[in-house]
Design an enzyme around this catalytic site. Sequence first.
Site, PDB file in Angstrom:
ATOM      1  N   GLN A  33       7.348   1.024  13.163  1.00 41.60           N
ATOM      2  CA  GLN A  33       6.959  -0.374  12.951  1.00 41.60           C
ATOM      3  C   GLN A  33       5.653  -0.696  13.666  1.00 41.60           C
ATOM      4  OE1 GLN A  33       9.446  -3.138  15.095  1.00 41.60           O
ATOM      5  NE2 GLN A  33       9.011  -4.845  13.728  1.00 41.60           N
ATOM      6  N   GLY A  34       4.622  -1.033  12.917  1.00 37.76           N
ATOM      7  CA  GLY A  34       3.313  -1.343  13.514  1.00 37.76           C
ATOM      8  C   GLY A  34       3.037  -2.832  13.502  1.00 37.76           C
ATOM      9  N   TYR A  35       3.698  -3.554  14.409  1.00 36.85           N
ATOM     10  CA  TYR A  35       3.459  -4.996  14.539  1.00 36.85           C
ATOM     11  C   TYR A  35       2.598  -5.277  15.782  1.00 36.85           C
ATOM     12  CZ  TYR A  35       6.774  -6.985  11.076  1.00 36.85           C
ATOM     13  OH  TYR A  35       7.409  -7.393   9.946  1.00 36.85           O
ATOM     14  N   SER A  36       3.148  -4.938  16.981  1.00 34.77           N
ATOM     15  CA  SER A  36       2.507  -5.354  18.241  1.00 34.77           C
ATOM     16  C   SER A  36       1.161  -4.676  18.451  1.00 34.77           C
ATOM     17  CB  SER A  36       3.415  -4.996  19.417  1.00 34.77           C
ATOM     18  OG  SER A  36       4.687  -5.527  19.229  1.00 34.77           O
ATOM     19  N   GLU A  60      15.776  -7.739  12.203  1.00 34.78           N
ATOM     20  CA  GLU A  60      15.700  -6.999  13.462  1.00 34.78           C
ATOM     21  C   GLU A  60      16.646  -7.622  14.487  1.00 34.78           C
ATOM     22  OE1 GLU A  60      11.706  -6.770  14.974  1.00 34.78           O
ATOM     23  OE2 GLU A  60      12.202  -5.182  16.385  1.00 34.78           O
ATOM     24  N   SER A 112      10.965 -10.934  22.890  1.00 35.93           N
ATOM     25  CA  SER A 112      11.562 -11.000  24.230  1.00 35.93           C
ATOM     26  C   SER A 112      12.638 -12.091  24.292  1.00 35.93           C
ATOM     27  CB  SER A 112      10.474 -11.267  25.277  1.00 35.93           C
ATOM     28  OG  SER A 112      10.085 -12.627  25.214  1.00 35.93           O
ATOM     29  N   ASN A 113      13.521 -11.975  25.292  1.00 40.36           N
ATOM     30  CA  ASN A 113      14.601 -12.961  25.406  1.00 40.36           C
ATOM     31  C   ASN A 113      14.064 -14.363  25.703  1.00 40.36           C
ATOM     32  OD1 ASN A 113      16.175 -10.783  24.901  1.00 40.36           O
ATOM     33  ND2 ASN A 113      17.525 -11.035  26.664  1.00 40.36           N
ATOM     34  N   GLU A 114      12.907 -14.438  26.377  1.00 39.77           N
ATOM     35  CA  GLU A 114      12.309 -15.765  26.613  1.00 39.77           C
ATOM     36  C   GLU A 114      11.908 -16.380  25.262  1.00 39.77           C
ATOM     37  OE1 GLU A 114      11.298 -13.007  28.251  1.00 39.77           O
ATOM     38  OE2 GLU A 114      12.063 -13.421  30.252  1.00 39.77           O
TER      39      GLU A 114
HETATM   40  C1  LIG Z   1      10.499  -0.136  24.504  1.00 40.20           C
HETATM   41  C2  LIG Z   1       9.749  -1.006  23.559  1.00 40.20           C
HETATM   42  C3  LIG Z   1       9.688  -0.664  22.236  1.00 40.20           C
HETATM   43  C4  LIG Z   1       8.952  -1.432  21.345  1.00 40.20           C
HETATM   44  N1  LIG Z   1       8.835  -1.016  20.041  1.00 40.20           N
HETATM   45  C5  LIG Z   1       8.004  -1.684  19.210  1.00 40.20           C
HETATM   46  C6  LIG Z   1       7.760  -1.184  17.893  1.00 40.20           C
HETATM   47  O1  LIG Z   1       8.303  -0.156  17.475  1.00 40.20           O
HETATM   48  N2  LIG Z   1       6.876  -1.840  17.110  1.00 40.20           N
HETATM   49  C7  LIG Z   1       6.257  -2.983  17.525  1.00 40.20           C
HETATM   50  O2  LIG Z   1       5.493  -3.542  16.757  1.00 40.20           O
HETATM   51  N3  LIG Z   1       6.466  -3.491  18.766  1.00 40.20           N
HETATM   52  C8  LIG Z   1       7.318  -2.853  19.618  1.00 40.20           C
HETATM   53  N4  LIG Z   1       7.525  -3.330  20.888  1.00 40.20           N
HETATM   54  C9  LIG Z   1       6.739  -4.470  21.341  1.00 40.20           C
HETATM   55  C10 LIG Z   1       7.549  -5.716  21.611  1.00 40.20           C
HETATM   56  O3  LIG Z   1       7.871  -6.383  20.424  1.00 40.20           O
HETATM   57  C11 LIG Z   1       6.689  -6.596  22.546  1.00 40.20           C
HETATM   58  O4  LIG Z   1       6.621  -5.921  23.791  1.00 40.20           O
HETATM   59  C12 LIG Z   1       7.272  -7.962  22.764  1.00 40.20           C
HETATM   60  O5  LIG Z   1       7.176  -8.726  21.582  1.00 40.20           O
HETATM   61  C13 LIG Z   1       6.558  -8.697  23.912  1.00 40.20           C
HETATM   62  O6  LIG Z   1       5.189  -8.691  23.733  1.00 40.20           O
HETATM   63  P1  LIG Z   1       4.198  -8.204  24.888  1.00 40.20           P
HETATM   64  O7  LIG Z   1       4.676  -6.879  25.384  1.00 40.20           O
HETATM   65  O8  LIG Z   1       2.811  -8.280  24.366  1.00 40.20           O
HETATM   66  O9  LIG Z   1       4.387  -9.221  26.062  1.00 40.20           O
HETATM   67  P2  LIG Z   1       3.767 -10.684  26.164  1.00 40.20           P
HETATM   68  O10 LIG Z   1       3.850 -11.355  24.850  1.00 40.20           O
HETATM   69  O11 LIG Z   1       2.438 -10.580  26.810  1.00 40.20           O
HETATM   70  O12 LIG Z   1       4.785 -11.378  27.148  1.00 40.20           O
HETATM   71  C14 LIG Z   1       4.787 -11.118  28.561  1.00 40.20           C
HETATM   72  C15 LIG Z   1       5.904 -11.948  29.169  1.00 40.20           C
HETATM   73  O13 LIG Z   1       5.639 -13.345  28.964  1.00 40.20           O
HETATM   74  C16 LIG Z   1       6.744 -13.955  28.297  1.00 40.20           C
HETATM   75  N5  LIG Z   1       6.231 -14.939  27.333  1.00 40.20           N
HETATM   76  C17 LIG Z   1       5.229 -14.764  26.432  1.00 40.20           C
HETATM   77  N6  LIG Z   1       5.053 -15.883  25.707  1.00 40.20           N
HETATM   78  C18 LIG Z   1       5.968 -16.779  26.143  1.00 40.20           C
HETATM   79  C19 LIG Z   1       6.292 -18.123  25.777  1.00 40.20           C
HETATM   80  N7  LIG Z   1       5.650 -18.746  24.790  1.00 40.20           N
HETATM   81  N8  LIG Z   1       7.313 -18.721  26.419  1.00 40.20           N
HETATM   82  C20 LIG Z   1       7.984 -18.100  27.435  1.00 40.20           C
HETATM   83  N9  LIG Z   1       7.712 -16.834  27.819  1.00 40.20           N
HETATM   84  C21 LIG Z   1       6.708 -16.179  27.189  1.00 40.20           C
HETATM   85  C22 LIG Z   1       7.459 -12.837  27.569  1.00 40.20           C
HETATM   86  O14 LIG Z   1       8.822 -13.126  27.359  1.00 40.20           O
HETATM   87  C23 LIG Z   1       7.275 -11.677  28.549  1.00 40.20           C
HETATM   88  O15 LIG Z   1       8.245 -11.748  29.554  1.00 40.20           O
HETATM   89  C24 LIG Z   1       8.290  -2.602  21.791  1.00 40.20           C
HETATM   90  C25 LIG Z   1       8.392  -2.968  23.144  1.00 40.20           C
HETATM   91  C26 LIG Z   1       9.098  -2.188  24.025  1.00 40.20           C
HETATM   92  C27 LIG Z   1       9.157  -2.594  25.468  1.00 40.20           C
END
Ligand SMILES: Cc1cc2nc3c(=O)[nH]c(=O)nc-3n(C[C@H](O)[C@H](O)[C@H](O)COP(=O)(O)OP(=O)(O)OC[C@H]3O[C@@H](n4cnc5c(N)ncnc54)[C@H](O)[C@@H]3O)c2cc1C
Length: 393
Positions: free
Chosen positions: A126-129, A245, A378-380
């Site tokens: 999955q290429g989202y992030s 998902e 994320s859970n937040e």
């Molecule tokens: C092990 C693992 C596997 C993954 N696999 C995939 C994958 O296969 N494909 C893919 O596309 N992505 C994948 N991801 C990415 C995942 O979806 C993102 O890590 C996630 O959406 C959080 O984004 P970020 O890491 O950029 O953190 P950020 O968005 O920068 O967030 C950092 C922190 O701030 C908090 N935060 C951010 N915005 C808010 C808000 N508005 N309100 C309150 N809190 C906030 C978050 O909860 C987090 O604690 C994976 C991540 C992990 C850790």
Amino acid sequence: MDLTYSATELAFRDEVSAWLRDNLPVDLRAKVANYAHLTREELLRWHRILAAKGWIAPSWPTEWGGTGWTVVQRYLFEEECGYAGAPPLIPFGLAMCAPVLLKFGTEAQKQCFLPRIYHGEDFWCQGYSEPGSGSDLASLKTTAVRCADHYIVNGQKTWTTMAHMADWIFCLVRTDPSTERKQDGISFLLIDMRTPGITVRPLLLMDGHHEVNEVFFDDVTVPVANLVHEEGKGWTVAKYLLGHERMNTARIGASRRELAKLKQFAAQQMKDGRPLLDDPRFRDKVSRVEVELMALAVTNLRFLDQLRGGRAPGADVSMLKITGTEIQQALTELMMQAAGPLAAAFAPTDDAVGFDAFTAALAPRYCNFRKTSIYAGSNEIQRNIIAKLSLGL
Ligand SMILES: Cc1cc2nc3c(=O)[nH]c(=O)nc-3n(C[C@H](O)[C@H](O)[C@H](O)COP(=O)(O)OP(=O)(O)OC[C@H]3O[C@@H](n4cnc5c(N)ncnc54)[C@H](O)[C@@H]3O)c2cc1C
């Protein structure tokens, strides 16, 4: 509201459980029990056993190989697989790309990809992030510029689970950078990982394991035929996929298995001359998790009852993701407490008393499971969704 299973549903559960007892390979069951990482071949072996039985894609329409089970049967199947210690089914093809193709794909895309996903011939990721675009996914920057019958893709994805094993990646890309709303101008592309210009680099998680990656696109050519839904309408596809998902993250069956294992383990560990499980403080912590898990199972039944009645669950389905992952993490923490020094994060030596493959894997697993409250939104962010869409805050 009916929160019990019917006699037919209970009979179905027994049938699944008996089949798993006879058909889940012993070596795979043992690897899962000892928290070993499974190879692509091992994951696909289990996938193909289920495909041969016709149980690999229960939620697909029957004409594409779905089982025609009710939502309750589908849940019971997942729970029994988790409880039996079956290897996880990698969701990217089966539970993410396939539902998208079934809803938005062309007939040619369905014919080309669905049978291959069903039979475990293609491994998807999955290429989202992207760096800087995780929670704020719509800010993604990877571009796809159309030239005649193909797109040229440039940019970077990150955290891409299993990209190093994948044959295909589904990607969100920006096809129109000039839109006012950042959610517009995004498109959904299917990209062959063997295309020249794609580079995959490992990112090691806290447990030192290679599970996620960075994926770089450098002038990668993608046929326009691999565009899913309309150009610029990828956000609609993305939201649809994220709903699927989230439904898959509670893992109640696997947590039931882990809880049983924790109790068994804590009953063998001695503290102050008695089994740790008899220690009131430890017992209290285990009971709390057990109660949470029971409550989660009832909440899940509540959503299933809505689905049974033909109503799609609302945004509060995010509760399953939040509580399910909190329970998974709590179980890894209690397992570490139960093991005490045996869970030290180094490889056991042959003469070390009490070490075995199970206890040696506890610390890496504890570290690894910090991911569950981050991935799949994320859970937040899940709490924000509930606050905004369910509670109207
Ligand atoms: C092990 C693992 C596997 C993954 N696999 C995939 C994958 O296969 N494909 C893919 O596309 N992505 C994948 N991801 C990415 C995942 O979806 C993102 O890590 C996630 O959406 C959080 O984004 P970020 O890491 O950029 O953190 P950020 O968005 O920068 O967030 C950092 C922190 O701030 C908090 N935060 C951010 N915005 C808010 C808000 N508005 N309100 C309150 N809190 C906030 C978050 O909860 C987090 O604690 C994976 C991540 C992990 C850790």
